[in-house]
Design a protein around this motif. Structure first.
Motif, short mmCIF file in Angstrom:
data_model
loop_
_atom_site.label_atom_id
_atom_site.label_comp_id
_atom_site.label_asym_id
_atom_site.label_seq_id
_atom_site.Cartn_x
_atom_site.Cartn_y
_atom_site.Cartn_z
N LEU A 341 -5.87 -58.20 -13.44
CA LEU A 341 -4.55 -58.82 -13.34
C LEU A 341 -4.29 -59.32 -11.92
O LEU A 341 -3.70 -60.39 -11.72
CB LEU A 341 -3.47 -57.81 -13.75
N THR A 342 -4.75 -58.55 -10.94
CA THR A 342 -4.58 -58.96 -9.54
C THR A 342 -5.30 -60.28 -9.27
O THR A 342 -4.76 -61.19 -8.64
CB THR A 342 -5.13 -57.88 -8.59
N ARG A 343 -6.53 -60.38 -9.77
CA ARG A 343 -7.31 -61.59 -9.53
C ARG A 343 -6.69 -62.81 -10.21
O ARG A 343 -6.70 -63.92 -9.66
CB ARG A 343 -8.74 -61.38 -10.04
N TYR A 344 -6.17 -62.61 -11.41
CA TYR A 344 -5.49 -63.73 -12.09
C TYR A 344 -4.25 -64.15 -11.31
O TYR A 344 -4.01 -65.34 -11.08
CB TYR A 344 -5.08 -63.32 -13.51
N ALA A 345 -3.43 -63.16 -10.94
CA ALA A 345 -2.18 -63.46 -10.24
C ALA A 345 -2.45 -64.14 -8.90
O ALA A 345 -1.72 -65.05 -8.49
CB ALA A 345 -1.37 -62.18 -10.04
N TRP A 346 -3.50 -63.70 -8.21
CA TRP A 346 -3.85 -64.31 -6.92
C TRP A 346 -4.26 -65.77 -7.11
O TRP A 346 -3.82 -66.65 -6.38
CB TRP A 346 -4.99 -63.52 -6.26
N LEU A 420 -5.23 -71.65 -16.26
CA LEU A 420 -6.06 -70.46 -16.46
C LEU A 420 -6.82 -70.60 -17.76
O LEU A 420 -6.24 -70.95 -18.79
CB LEU A 420 -5.19 -69.20 -16.47
N LEU A 421 -8.11 -70.32 -17.71
CA LEU A 421 -8.95 -70.36 -18.91
C LEU A 421 -9.75 -69.06 -18.98
O LEU A 421 -10.49 -68.72 -18.05
CB LEU A 421 -9.92 -71.55 -18.86
N ARG A 422 -9.58 -68.31 -20.07
CA ARG A 422 -10.31 -67.06 -20.27
C ARG A 422 -11.00 -67.10 -21.62
O ARG A 422 -10.36 -67.27 -22.66
CB ARG A 422 -9.37 -65.85 -20.21
N ASN A 442 -6.82 -79.10 -13.05
CA ASN A 442 -5.86 -78.20 -12.41
C ASN A 442 -6.17 -76.72 -12.64
O ASN A 442 -5.33 -75.86 -12.36
CB ASN A 442 -4.44 -78.51 -12.90
N LEU A 443 -7.36 -76.44 -13.14
CA LEU A 443 -7.75 -75.05 -13.34
C LEU A 443 -7.75 -74.29 -12.01
O LEU A 443 -8.35 -74.73 -11.03
CB LEU A 443 -9.15 -74.97 -13.96
N GLU A 444 -7.09 -73.14 -12.00
CA GLU A 444 -7.06 -72.28 -10.81
C GLU A 444 -7.78 -70.96 -11.04
O GLU A 444 -8.23 -70.33 -10.10
CB GLU A 444 -5.61 -72.01 -10.39
N VAL A 445 -7.86 -70.53 -12.31
CA VAL A 445 -8.52 -69.28 -12.66
C VAL A 445 -9.42 -69.52 -13.87
O VAL A 445 -8.96 -70.07 -14.88
CB VAL A 445 -7.50 -68.17 -13.00
N VAL A 446 -10.68 -69.12 -13.76
CA VAL A 446 -11.61 -69.16 -14.89
C VAL A 446 -12.24 -67.78 -15.03
O VAL A 446 -12.74 -67.21 -14.04
CB VAL A 446 -12.71 -70.22 -14.69
N ALA A 447 -12.18 -67.21 -16.22
CA ALA A 447 -12.77 -65.90 -16.49
C ALA A 447 -13.60 -65.98 -17.76
O ALA A 447 -13.08 -66.28 -18.83
CB ALA A 447 -11.68 -64.84 -16.64
N THR A 468 -10.08 -68.56 -8.37
CA THR A 468 -10.65 -67.32 -8.89
C THR A 468 -11.67 -67.63 -9.97
O THR A 468 -11.35 -68.33 -10.94
CB THR A 468 -9.55 -66.41 -9.48
N LEU A 469 -12.88 -67.11 -9.81
CA LEU A 469 -13.94 -67.29 -10.80
C LEU A 469 -14.51 -65.91 -11.14
O LEU A 469 -15.02 -65.21 -10.26
CB LEU A 469 -15.05 -68.20 -10.28
N ILE A 470 -14.40 -65.53 -12.42
CA ILE A 470 -14.87 -64.23 -12.88
C ILE A 470 -15.92 -64.45 -13.96
O ILE A 470 -15.65 -65.09 -14.98
CB ILE A 470 -13.70 -63.38 -13.43
#
Length: 539
Positions: A341-346, A420-422, A442-447, A468-470
């Motif tokens: 959750l921290t990584r997504y929020a960041w 965000l894409l998970r 505009n992707l900022e988080v990919v998991a 953020t890339l997970i």
């Protein structure tokens, strides 16, 4: 004898430490070890009795008898040391479903809320155990199937079944509102210590059938019993409500009347009562009246979702609301890592007044704690994780997913505003086209978790805003040079992905405060990477 006993004490200490490490890591413990420890303790007790014997130095006959016993015990202790040296510790991963606990002598009592407030359900709890014991008086290889019976009761039934060693295996599978057969099969396999490599559903079924055939005995046509868990009785529900609010029923007649009506509108469901009581705690009578009016306008079936909505609207900060909604990314009954959750929020920049990931972690943990205090999130068995009740999850999904939805064909999707894409579990129903995420600038988080499509990384370079890339369990045994093109990347986590060495292009990014990465990078990592705040690597 005393000299050998000191050696044996050292051996016992080593064995117990090894057991403790394996229990923590869920690793196999040789089957002989528990019995070995019990026998050793009995022999030590005999040795201690001899050591405490005081019969006088001139009683030659007694001294001869004591000496003979000491010699015999010394031989026993030496044999235990020798036997332990021959025991092999495989330290293999232990099957999650294997029951290892000792047999208990009685039913486990209900604890917490279940014991204090749900007395009416103790009969149900005992009925469930009674049904399980009817055909399983001795330790059994048959599986225990559990229907939806309320979480407290399921936990207590599971604990008691394990303590009494009623079954050799207990497999926990979450069915969920949307049945995903792939995930169900995967969960069963993991609990049985197996790895499913088959891709077709039929082949996976056959593999599981073979696994169950080799481990537990399964009767395909065995009878099943449905045990219904009703809502709380009215008096019990009212007492539960007043205890949480902290308001005395005699303190205020108006509050008493409104509170009683609210409990009825919560249809005596513990979750709804707990949520609304926690929300109204410390609020004035006008808030109680407003809440009752909102519930009064809904039918009884709609009121549970309305209660959750009221609790959601009372969340104090927007940050807490975002963290709450992010929990909806995870499936039913999932252990939600707070770190995730921290990584997504960041990556989404939703945490105010934080400048480092350390501060972001503290802020996220604070938000999570406030949500737990409001009963919108719950603790889990695993440290650092939380859980969302399935009824609360249904509310989150309904809030962020309005309208009807067709199966998502990623190849035809253009989502320029997606941030965000998970994706997880490599759902074969998803169809990917080359460069699909290049349309999501505009992707900022990919998991990605347990995803093995080769194209998923090659087009990430188009996502220039990615922070953020997970990548977890993605088996990235191919060219991952695209990571080096992500110049704004600040969090990179790739655990269990099979990467032996990062490409030279990774030198365009910077990593801070990371050690032991010399073998992973082509040159000194501290001089290579540019904006990276966190790098998480796991074998």
């Amino acid at each position: 004898m005393n000299t050998i006993m000191k050696q044996l004490d050292g051996t016992i200490l080593d064995v117990k430490k090894h057991m403790e490490r394996n229990n923590i890591s869920n690793l196999e413990i040789p089957s002989r070890i528990p019995g070995w420890l019990e026998e050793v303790e009995k022999t030590k007790e005999k040795a201690q009795n001899i050591s405490s014997t005081r019969n006088g130095c001139f009683n030659l006959k007694m001294r001869q008898q004591v000496g003979r016993n000491a010699f015999k015990i010394t031989e026993e202790m030496e044999s235990f040391i020798d036997e332990n040296n021959k025991i092999t510790w495989s330290d293999a991963q232990r099957c999650l479903g294997k029951v290892n606990s000792k047999i208990a002598s009685s039913f486990a009592p209900l604890d917490g809320d279940a014991q204090n407030h749900f007395k009416s359900r103790e009969r149900t709890f005992k009925d469930v155990l009674g049904f399980l014991q009817q055909d399983h008086q001795e330790p059994s290889d048959s599986p225990m199937w559990n229907g939806r019976c309320g979480e407290n009761h399921y936990v207590q039934v599971e604990k008691t079944a394990k303590d009494k060693k009623m079954f050799d295996y207990v497999v926990k599978v979450v069915i969920g509102q949307q049945i995903n057969m792939f995930s169900i099969q995967q969960a069963v396999a993991e609990y049985m210590g197996q790895s499913l490599t088959e891709t077709s559903q039929t082949a996976r079924i056959d593999r599981l059938r073979i696994t169950f055939g080799n481990l537990p005995e399964v009767e395909a046509n065995s009878d099943s019993t449905l045990v219904r868990v009703d809502v709380m009785v009215e008096l019990e529900a009212h007492n539960f409500f007043w205890q949480i609010t902290g308001v005395s029923k005699q303190h205020d007649m108006e509050l008493n009347q409104i509170g009683s009506e609210i409990v009825r509108r919560c249809v005596f469901l513990p979750l709804a009562i707990k949520l609304i009581a926690k929300t109204l705690q410390f609020h004035e009578v006008f808030a109680w009246r407003d809440t009752f009016q909102r519930l009064k306008k809904k039918n009884l079936d709609e009121n549970v979702q309305e209660v959750i909505k009221i609790s959601y609207n009372y969340i104090k900060t927007e940050e807490e609301k975002v963290i709450f909604l992010l929990c909806g990314l995870f499936p039913d009954n999932f252990n939600i890592p707070i770190q995730e959750l921290t990584r997504y929020a960041w990556g989404l920049r939703v945490l105010s007044e934080v400048s480092t990931l350390g501060e972001a972690r503290d802020k996220t943990k604070t938000c999570v704690q406030n949500l737990k205090n409001a009963n919108l999130l719950m603790d889990r068995d695993y440290i650092g994780c939380v859980k969302m009740h399935d009824l609360v999850l249904a509310f989150v999904l309904s809030r962020v997913s309005k309208g009807d939805h067709e199966p998502w064909n990623v190849g035809d999707s253009k989502c320029p505003n997606l941030s965000l894409l998970r994706l997880m579990d490599e759902d074969k129903s998803l169809k990917f086209s080359q460069g699909f995420d290049g349309r999501m600038e505009n992707l900022e988080v990919v998991a990605y978790e347990k995803i093995q499509y080769l194209l998923l990384l090659r087009s990430l370079g188009c996502s220039t805003k990615l922070r953020t890339l997970i990548l977890h369990q993605c088996l990235l045994m191919f060219d991952c040079s695209a990571i080096g093109e992500l110049l704004n990347l600040e969090v990179l986590s790739f655990a269990h992905c099979g990467i032996a060495k990062l490409p030279s292009t990774i030198g365009k990014i910077e990593v801070k405060e990371c050690d032991n990465l010399v073998n992973l990078f082509p040159t000194n990592p501290m001089s290579l990477l540019g904006r990276l705040e966190e790098l998480h690597v796991s074998e």
